[in-house]
Structures are given as C-alpha cells and as structure tokens.
Scaffold this motif. Structure first.
Motif, PDB file in Angstrom:
ATOM      1  N   ILE A   1       1.622  -3.740   4.002  1.00  0.00           N
ATOM      2  CA  ILE A   1       2.900  -3.030   4.120  1.00  0.00           C
ATOM      3  C   ILE A   1       2.717  -1.634   3.545  1.00  0.00           C
ATOM      4  CG2 ILE A   1       5.309  -2.972   3.388  1.00  0.00           C
ATOM      5  CD1 ILE A   1       5.199  -6.027   3.168  1.00  0.00           C
ATOM      6  N   LYS A   2       2.957  -0.611   4.353  1.00  0.00           N
ATOM      7  CA  LYS A   2       2.740   0.770   3.948  1.00  0.00           C
ATOM      8  C   LYS A   2       4.052   1.378   3.478  1.00  0.00           C
ATOM      9  CE  LYS A   2      -0.890   1.327   5.301  1.00  0.00           C
ATOM     10  NZ  LYS A   2      -1.235   1.991   6.508  1.00  0.00           N
TER      11      LYS A   2
ATOM     12  N   PHE B   1       0.859  -1.182   0.000  1.00  0.00           N
ATOM     13  CA  PHE B   1       0.000   0.000   0.000  1.00  0.00           C
ATOM     14  C   PHE B   1       0.897   1.235   0.000  1.00  0.00           C
ATOM     15  CE2 PHE B   1      -4.314   1.576   1.444  1.00  0.00           C
ATOM     16  CZ  PHE B   1      -3.987   2.932   1.440  1.00  0.00           C
ATOM     17  N   THR B   2       0.886   1.987  -1.099  1.00  0.00           N
ATOM     18  CA  THR B   2       1.697   3.197  -1.174  1.00  0.00           C
ATOM     19  C   THR B   2       0.885   4.410  -0.747  1.00  0.00           C
ATOM     20  OG1 THR B   2       1.119   3.703  -3.475  1.00  0.00           O
ATOM     21  CG2 THR B   2       2.983   2.211  -3.105  1.00  0.00           C
TER      22      THR B   2
ATOM     23  N   ILE C   1       9.044  -7.938   2.193  1.00  0.00           N
ATOM     24  CA  ILE C   1       7.883  -8.814   2.033  1.00  0.00           C
ATOM     25  C   ILE C   1       8.183 -10.201   2.598  1.00  0.00           C
ATOM     26  CG2 ILE C   1       6.506 -10.079   0.319  1.00  0.00           C
ATOM     27  CD1 ILE C   1       6.692  -7.547  -1.457  1.00  0.00           C
ATOM     28  N   ILE C   2       9.350 -10.745   2.261  1.00  0.00           N
ATOM     29  CA  ILE C   2       9.712 -12.090   2.714  1.00  0.00           C
ATOM     30  C   ILE C   2       9.729 -12.166   4.236  1.00  0.00           C
ATOM     31  CG2 ILE C   2      11.561 -13.825   2.735  1.00  0.00           C
ATOM     32  CD1 ILE C   2      12.256 -12.869  -0.145  1.00  0.00           C
ATOM     33  N   ASP C   3      10.248 -11.120   4.883  1.00  0.00           N
ATOM     34  CA  ASP C   3      10.272 -11.110   6.350  1.00  0.00           C
ATOM     35  C   ASP C   3       8.864 -11.025   6.935  1.00  0.00           C
ATOM     36  OD1 ASP C   3      12.997 -11.383   6.612  1.00  0.00           O
ATOM     37  OD2 ASP C   3      13.393  -9.241   6.827  1.00  0.00           O
TER      38      ASP C   3
ATOM     39  N   LYS D   1       3.113  -2.106  10.553  1.00  0.00           N
ATOM     40  CA  LYS D   1       2.608  -1.076  11.458  1.00  0.00           C
ATOM     41  C   LYS D   1       1.091  -1.179  11.589  1.00  0.00           C
ATOM     42  CE  LYS D   1       6.720   0.594  12.065  1.00  0.00           C
ATOM     43  NZ  LYS D   1       7.190   1.895  11.555  1.00  0.00           N
ATOM     44  N   ALA D   2       0.404  -1.500  10.500  1.00  0.00           N
ATOM     45  CA  ALA D   2      -1.052  -1.639  10.571  1.00  0.00           C
ATOM     46  C   ALA D   2      -1.453  -2.799  11.473  1.00  0.00           C
ATOM     47  CB  ALA D   2      -1.628  -1.831   9.163  1.00  0.00           C
TER      48      ALA D   2
END
Length: 546
Positions: free
Chosen positions: A476-477, A460-461, A517-519, A528-529
């Motif tokens: 993921i922001k 998510f950008t 992403i892999i982590d 964070k979300a």
C-alpha cells in the motif's frame, strides 16, 4: 488560516516550511519573531536561531546535524552549511511506559484470509517459481511466458497496441508529425483458477559466485518466501553445481518451519536431462500445484494474524511529519491488537538508535540491535562509505539534507510501541509486537526482505513517488503530500497530505490506513502496485548497500 510553518518538537532549533515562503517574510512562532533572509521552498528547513560553526542542529527532539559555517536566524539549511551529525548510543535505559492507542474501532474486527496449517493466515494466495541460481532465470522466464496468458494471470499491456499503431503509421509512409494517442483498452481477464491470485516468477542474479554467505542468505530468503502465508506452494529450479545447493534451502526451510507441508517441487536441471525434459516436468508439477491451491478459500481471521511491513522510499521533507507518523499510528494499533509489525532499513535508523534501544523489552534484544547497527556501519565505513551518505539526490532536493534528519523521520513509521524482537536479514518474525529487521535502505532490497521475514502486507510511504511493489505481499503506497497523490494517481493508494494542511490528525490518518488495510487484506481492493504488476525482487548481498 492554513499553517505555513511547523516546529516539530519543543527542543528543535529549526522550523519546517509547510508552504513556499518569500524572501523577507516575517515569521512569528511563540516568543520568536524572525525575518527570512531568503526564500524557503516547502519541505525545507530554516534556522530559528543563529548557529555558529560546530553548533548542533535539532529536529524531532534529537540531533540531526551540525553547522559547518555560521548560519543566521532565518537562513535556509543546505548541504553547504550543514553536515551530518547523530546522537551517540549506548546501553539500554528502559522506557516501556507505552500509552496504547484507542483500538475501540478495531477490537473484534476480522479480515478474510487464507488459513495455513501452521496457524499463519495469508492475505493473498500465490504460487511462486524461483531459481536457486541465475543460470535458471531463462527457464523461469520460459515458464512465465507459457503460463500467464493461458491461465488468465497476465496483466493487459496497452502499449502493445500502441506499438502496432506506430508500426502501421510508419509502414503507411505517413509523413505527418502529429502525435499518436495512447488509447485505453478494455480487456476482460478471467483466470482459470479463481481462488489463486497469481503465479509469481521471480528471478535474481545470485546463487553462485560472490561469497558463500550470500548463497546462504539467498536460501534463507527463499525459504521465507515459501513459508510466507501468502504463498500456497512453490516450484524451485536448480542447475545443480551452484553454491546455493538444494540441501541448504531444505535445511533453512526445516529450521524455519519443521512442519512445513505446502506443496513444493524442486527440480535440478543437471539431473533431469534436456531443457525440454526439465520444463515439461516443471510445468506439469506447477499446474498440479495450482489445482490444489485453488481449493483454498478466504475465511475470517482476527487482525492479530496480520504481519505488517513498514517501509519508505523516495522520501521528502514531509514524510516524517505526515505519512510516516500516520503509518506509525497504524502500527501501534495493530500491535495493541496483538499483531506483528516490522520496521526495516537500518541505515535510516542512524541517530535514533538510543531511543529504539530504550524501547527494547530486554537487554538481549537491545544488544542484538546495537551489534547489528555497529557491524553494518563499520562495514560501510571500511569501503569508503557510511550512513551519512544515505540520502539520495531526490531526498536532498526535497529537504532531507542529512542521514540523521532522514532517519529521525523514517523511524516514525515504527510508532511508539515497545520493541519485542530484533531480526537479522532473512530471520522470520514470530513474536507479536514491533520487530526491527536489518535491511538496507534500498527500497526493493528492503521490501524483498520484509516479505521474506513473513510480512503479509506492507505499508510504503513516499514523498517523491516510486512504483515499488512486491510479488507476494500487497504494498500500500502512502503519499506524504497531496500534490504527489494528484500527480501520480496510478502509484498512490492513500494520500496523507491532509496532515500537512491540518485537515486530518495523525490519529485520524492512522485509523483510515487501518480501514484501508482491512479492505486490501480481505481481497476487496487491489493496490496500485498489484494492478501495475509491480513484482520487484532483489535479494541483498551482504556487501554494502545503503
């Protein structure tokens, strides 16, 4: 010296300010020299040449607007002097000569996921509790209150103790005007079920009233959530008399996955008797389901088992030149590895339709995209709106002044790979490669849909900052600029601002995203979300939502 301006594409006739520029400042680019006729804020655009009324504005190599009055060379583009205009689109002209990215860093890599019997692999392990109709929202909330703290899934609420301090301050009749500080509390949370990431209690305002198609779509969406590999099983609460009948949900689930074998408990209040009877039974069955879900452990899986949702929200004038193309490169890497990606938000593909049509692998897929876009656009116009009204006040303030301009940057999240499928709302992604998913541009409606179509991770950008998350798919922001990442570190996971300053290339940023992403999908990092408990869920009613 740090670059202060950018010409995105050779065909463009406007420039982007990468930093604040002063009135009268001289700009030199290639064989062009111009003097700014007013100050230009970072992220905004200014004319590279004189524009007469009606002249076409070009960015990203395509049409993004037209001059609605004379615009002199060096003048800022605004909503007063530029209006929406987009390229027309038609039949497919195949353009499938795709240059795949270098995937040497990721070939043979794996992540730790939850393997399901149908071959899907989850990046998380959730139990979901969902009502078929809004009448059951209260019962879902009662179950939520009963479960979360007792099982160790509740998010610590530091504001409770803050309110207690305020109450004590008030009761002590303390007349001091000094502000009371918010203090961090170190609260240890120890879930009872170690292999379960949480119970997600989703509520909504649908299931009855409205049009029958909305209830059909809701049932299809819920079926997608149950089938999503991040979900171990579910509890469904039905009243009994609503439009969204249990039989519709069962039909949607069977059509989606005839071999669905996850534990699923569906209870109907009008058959169970009292509210207490319903809740006791629902709680018992949910607890039993959690004990089963807890038996599943993470095991290695190839990266091709990832289904990546591509989303943007709170976009700014930098989104299309930093965060979005970086996400697009990560999408291309995953596609080259054999994975699936999904680009959503159809109102934000306005003006780039022909480019996407040409990337479709066959005419049938291209025709489906064309039909969905035209139907959506015509429905918006019929109620007095249109895709041209999509940019929000925040978008406009930060440099995205037309929908075509916003769309040209938003589409960069889809990278350059061929389009292997086009999905209507609530259709499930089954084909490897880049998929287009019909959703609104509304952040939450779109992320809700991505998870319902099988996304087990979402990128998510954002350029302005948004807390949006999803109940079952980690979000993921990625910030388009470093200022945002520093100002809102509680929301932003990855900073793509280095692309703007020239410290990093798009390719470097895309590879960094893949590592992150892999982590995340291996459970090593919580987004964070996730940490904020940001579980946004809004089904789309097929009325007009931009």
């Amino acid at each position: 010296m740090e670059q202060k301006i950018l010409k995105i594409h050779p065909f463009d006739n406007v420039l982007v300010a990468l930093d604040n520029l002063s009135n009268g400042e001289t700009i030199r680019l290639e064989d062009h020299t111009l003097q700014l006729k007013q100050a230009v804020k970072a992220k905004h655009k200014f004319a590279l040449t004189d524009f007469n009324k009606g002249d076409t504005i070009m960015m990203y190599g395509g049409v993004v607007g037209k001059a609605c009055q004379f615009i002199g060379k060096g003048e800022v583009l605004t909503t007063e002097n530029v209006s929406h205009k987009a390229d027309i689109f038609g039949k497919r002209i195949p353009h499938l000569d795709w240059e795949q990215p270098d995937i040497s860093k990721f070939g043979g890599r794996s992540f730790l996921g939850y393997h399901r019997s149908d071959g899907q692999v989850g990046t998380a392990n959730y139990w979901v509790v969902i009502p078929l109709v809004f009448c059951e929202n209260r019962n879902v909330d009662v179950m939520k209150d009963a479960f979360l703290e007792e099982l160790g899934f509740a998010h610590p609420n530091k504001y409770k103790s803050y309110v207690r301090k305020l109450v004590a301050h008030y009761q002590s009749e303390n007349t001091s005007k000094n502000a009371i500080a918010l203090e961090e509390e170190q609260i240890e949370v120890s879930p009872i079920f170690k292999q379960v990431d949480g119970i997600k209690f989703l509520t909504h305002q649908g299931g009855c009233g409205g049009i029958r198609q909305d209830s059909e779509a809701l049932c299809a969406l819920i079926a997608g959530y149950l089938n999503n590999p991040n979900v171990a099983g579910g509890t469904i609460l039905s009243l009994g008399c609503q439009n969204a009948q249990i039989s519709i949900l069962e039909d949607k689930l069977n059509a989606l996955n005839p071999h669905f074998d996850k534990p699923l408990h569906i209870l109907e209040q009008q058959k169970e008797g009292t509210e207490e009877d319903l809740l006791v039974k629902a709680i018992q069955l949910t607890f039993q389901g959690l004990t089963e879900a807890n038996k599943t452990i993470r095991r290695p899986a190839p990266l091709e088992k990832l289904t990546l949702g591509l989303e943007c929200g709170g976009s700014d004038g930098f989104s299309g030149i930093s965060a979005n193309p970086a996400v697009g490169h990560a999408s291309d890497i995953l596609v080259a590895l054999g994975g699936k990606t999904m680009l959503a938000e159809f109102p934000e593909l306005c003006g780039v339709e022909q480019q996407l049509i040409n990337r479709c692998t066959n005419d049938a897929i291209a025709d489906k995209f064309t039909k969905l876009m035209e139907t959506y656009s015509n429905a918006a116009i019929a109620v007095g709106s249109g895709f041209d009204m999509n940019p929000s006040p925040g978008n406009i303030k930060d440099g995205l002044i037309t929908d075509a301009m916003k769309s040209a940057g938003a589409a960069k999240k889809g990278g350059t790979s061929p389009i292997t499928d086009v999905l209507d709302y609530a259709e499930y992604a089954n084909k490897p490669g880049l998929n287009l998913l019909c959703t609104p541009g509304n952040d939450v409606e779109s992320t809700t849909a991505l998870a319902g179509s099988g996304a087990n991770i979402i990128l998510f950008t954002t350029g302005l900052g948004t807390p949006t998350g999803n109940p079952i798919a980690p979000v993921i922001k990625i910030s388009s600029n470093t200022d945002l990442a520093q100002r809102m570190p509680d929301l932003i996971d990855v900073d793509a601002g280095g692309v703007i300053t020239g410290e990093k290339s798009i390719e470097q940023m895309g590879e960094e995203l893949m590592e992150y992403i892999i982590d995340v999908v291996s459970g090593k990092i919580k987004t964070k979300a996730q940490k904020l408990g940001q579980d946004d869920f809004i089904p789309w009613k097929r009325g007009i939502s931009l």
